[in-house]
Write a protein that holds these residues in place. Structure first.
Motif, PDB file in Angstrom:
ATOM      1  N   PHE A  51      42.059  31.707  53.177  1.00 30.24           N
ATOM      2  CA  PHE A  51      42.792  32.964  53.295  1.00 30.24           C
ATOM      3  C   PHE A  51      42.015  33.966  54.143  1.00 30.24           C
ATOM      4  O   PHE A  51      42.574  34.624  55.034  1.00 30.24           O
ATOM      5  CB  PHE A  51      43.043  33.518  51.890  1.00 30.24           C
ATOM      6  N   TRP A  52      40.722  34.072  53.895  1.00 29.45           N
ATOM      7  CA  TRP A  52      39.893  35.016  54.649  1.00 29.45           C
ATOM      8  C   TRP A  52      39.784  34.615  56.121  1.00 29.45           C
ATOM      9  O   TRP A  52      39.759  35.473  56.996  1.00 29.45           O
ATOM     10  CB  TRP A  52      38.503  35.119  54.010  1.00 29.45           C
ATOM     11  N   ALA A  55      42.943  35.732  57.707  1.00 30.94           N
ATOM     12  CA  ALA A  55      42.979  37.193  57.736  1.00 30.94           C
ATOM     13  C   ALA A  55      42.070  37.737  58.828  1.00 30.94           C
ATOM     14  O   ALA A  55      42.390  38.739  59.488  1.00 30.94           O
ATOM     15  CB  ALA A  55      42.567  37.749  56.374  1.00 30.94           C
ATOM     16  N   TRP A 211      50.888  32.599  50.811  1.00 30.59           N
ATOM     17  CA  TRP A 211      50.054  33.791  50.952  1.00 30.59           C
ATOM     18  C   TRP A 211      49.729  34.026  52.431  1.00 30.59           C
ATOM     19  O   TRP A 211      48.609  33.803  52.861  1.00 30.59           O
ATOM     20  CB  TRP A 211      48.750  33.633  50.168  1.00 30.59           C
ATOM     21  N   ALA A 213      48.248  35.518  55.501  1.00 30.34           N
ATOM     22  CA  ALA A 213      47.028  36.335  55.460  1.00 30.34           C
ATOM     23  C   ALA A 213      46.981  37.321  56.618  1.00 30.34           C
ATOM     24  O   ALA A 213      46.397  37.039  57.667  1.00 30.34           O
ATOM     25  CB  ALA A 213      45.797  35.427  55.464  1.00 30.34           C
ATOM     26  N   TYR A 251      45.315  40.151  48.509  1.00 30.35           N
ATOM     27  CA  TYR A 251      45.229  41.140  49.583  1.00 30.35           C
ATOM     28  C   TYR A 251      44.247  42.263  49.226  1.00 30.35           C
ATOM     29  O   TYR A 251      43.541  42.783  50.103  1.00 30.35           O
ATOM     30  CB  TYR A 251      46.633  41.685  49.882  1.00 30.35           C
TER      31      TYR A 251
END
Length: 477
Positions: A51-52, A55, A211, A213, A251
């Motif tokens: 996810f990071w 992002a 999700w 990102a 988030y």
């Protein structure tokens, strides 16, 4: 002075004090540190790292639109970081590095060491408070101590917040954008330097579909929740079969949203009121303040970052060494349907409904009498929204070792919790398909004949006797 912004758990452009301050000084550079061994030491989950990573790619594009280049610095652990930061700043002629402060003891130690070595070379490390509503340490009791109980903390926080409007900083203005090829080079380097994600490609795709990102997705989810669902939050948030929670935790953990943005959106949905108006909004504000409370605790009691309980006497609880029971809990094979369904949700989606987090945590620490630290670490190794302060706070609450924790004699009965919050067994049927044909009553606790026929295990522990065992273990200290 030439400035840059050092991004940490704050992968956004809006309401970002460090970025805003750097941009006021004409910043054209930003920094993100990739530290695989450090992440591993902190039990960061593969899903969280996935996810990071995505992002960060989105952030690189958003910064490029503002004329800022995101640069990467890779070190295996923070021990190497101070010297690497000095080299980075000297290479790019940076004399002021701005960052948002973090609350963990190791993060603060890292920053102190970095500050010392940078200062020796004439470079400023400038800290800002961009991860909390208040600077940690600024809310204390009348005696000057850190709050250990949530209710007086929240009352003080609301009183302080009510004194002035909740403002959020806008994103820096758009400038001459960085060329597309340069942005693609940064994205390529993120993939190249990032540690391998230990998840199958199909699983990664499912997670990112669930999700997405990016900062824009975070803002869209916040808007959807506060305009369409928050009104019913108080009545639906405990039912795992419903979409009753905000689904914003990943988030917030990655800093794609700030707590200030969340609070401001909540107040806009409630006519600016903290203690009146829509009960759903008031309940969600309360949850935002629990998040704040746990971060202030992490700052005020450094031993929380070191696997220690807040209530020091509970270090003497005689936890069981029961590897088979622990493994059954980890794999969702305890024979307690609500516990098993929750754990399977975690293993599949890297997320778990908050009510279920309390149920499975209390089952592990009370009914199985297994050390809360084992559960805390397991959650961090699997959660896409893994956050030290919130995870530690939640586990210590369930284990009766932390601040304002559940009294040791209060032990959730997972069967009654299941019947109350999933009365039709909708959540159980989704995650325990082998039980899907059972009636609404039997599915919560099948009898032995049903278990044998469906291949579902007998409970690994008796709920009544194990509850008494846990109470005795705490009374013995």
């Amino acid at each position: 002075m030439k400035a840059a912004c050092w991004f940490r758990c704050d992968l956004r452009t809006a309401d970002h004090p460090a970025l805003s301050a750097a941009c006021e000084m004409g910043a054209q550079d930003a920094l993100f540190v990739i530290s695989p061994r450090q992440w591993s030491m902190h039990d960061d989950a593969p899903a969280k790292l996935l996810f990071w990573r995505e992002a960060l790619k989105s952030l690189a594009q958003a910064l490029a639109e503002r004329g800022i280049v995101l640069r990467l610095l890779k070190v295996e652990s923070w021990e190497e970081l101070p010297g690497a930061l000095v080299t980075f700043c000297q290479t790019h002629a940076i004399s002021a590095l701005h960052c948002n402060r973090e609350q963990g003891v190791y993060e603060r130690r890292r920053d102190r060491q970095a500050y010392t070595e940078l200062k020796a070379q004439g470079i400023d490390l400038v800290g800002h408070d961009g991860q909390t509503l208040f600077a940690p340490g600024s809310l204390k009791t009348g005696a000057g101590d850190y709050y250990r109980v949530f209710t007086p903390f929240s009352k003080t926080a609301i009183a302080r917040l009510s004194e002035s409007a909740v403002n959020v900083l806008p994103s820096p203005s758009l400038k001459s954008p960085i060329e597309a090829d340069a942005v693609q080079a940064v994205v390529h380097d993120i993939d190249r330097f990032w540690p391998a994600i230990e998840l199958e490609n199909a699983h990664q795709e499912r997670l990112l579909a669930s999700w997405p990102a990016s900062e824009s997705e975070a803002l869209q989810r916040l808007d959807t929740f506060t305009t369409e669902r928050v009104e019913h939050y108080h009545s639906q948030r405990d039912f795992p079969a419903l979409t009753g929670t905000s689904t914003l935790s990943p988030y917030l953990a990655a800093g794609l949203l700030s707590p200030g943005q969340c609070l401001r959106a909540a107040l806009q949905a409630n006519g600016g009121e903290f203690t009146s108006g829509l009960p759903g909004v008031r309940t969600w504000i309360n949850e935002l303040l629990w998040r704040e409370f746990y971060r202030h605790l992490l700052f005020g009691f450094p031993h929380l970052s070191m696997h220690k309980p807040l209530r020091e006497q509970t270090e003497n609880v005689q936890w069981r060494d029961a590897p088979q029971d622990y493994e059954a809990w980890c794999q969702g094979c305890t024979g307690i349907p609500v516990v098993d369904a929750a754990m399977r949700q975690l293993l599949e989606t890297a997320w778990m409904h908050n009510r279920l987090r309390m149920i499975v945590a209390m089952f592990l620490t009370k009914n199985l009498l297994i050390d809360w630290r084992k559960g805390e670490a397991f959650f961090m190794r699997h959660l896409i929204d893994g956050d030290l302060a919130a995870n530690n706070g939640g586990w210590q609450w369930s284990a009766s070792t932390g601040a304002d924790a559940a009294p040791y004699f209060r032990v959730f009965n997972p069967l009654s919790q299941s019947q109350k919050f999933d009365p039709k067994g909708l959540f159980l049927r989704r995650w325990l398909p082998e039980l899907s044909d059972l009636d609404d009553r039997s599915i919560h606790d099948p009898d032995s004949q049903q278990r044998a026929k469906l291949g579902y295990p007998e409970p690994i522990v008796d709920l009544k006797t194990s509850r008494l065992r846990a109470i005795a273990a705490f009374e013995n200290i």
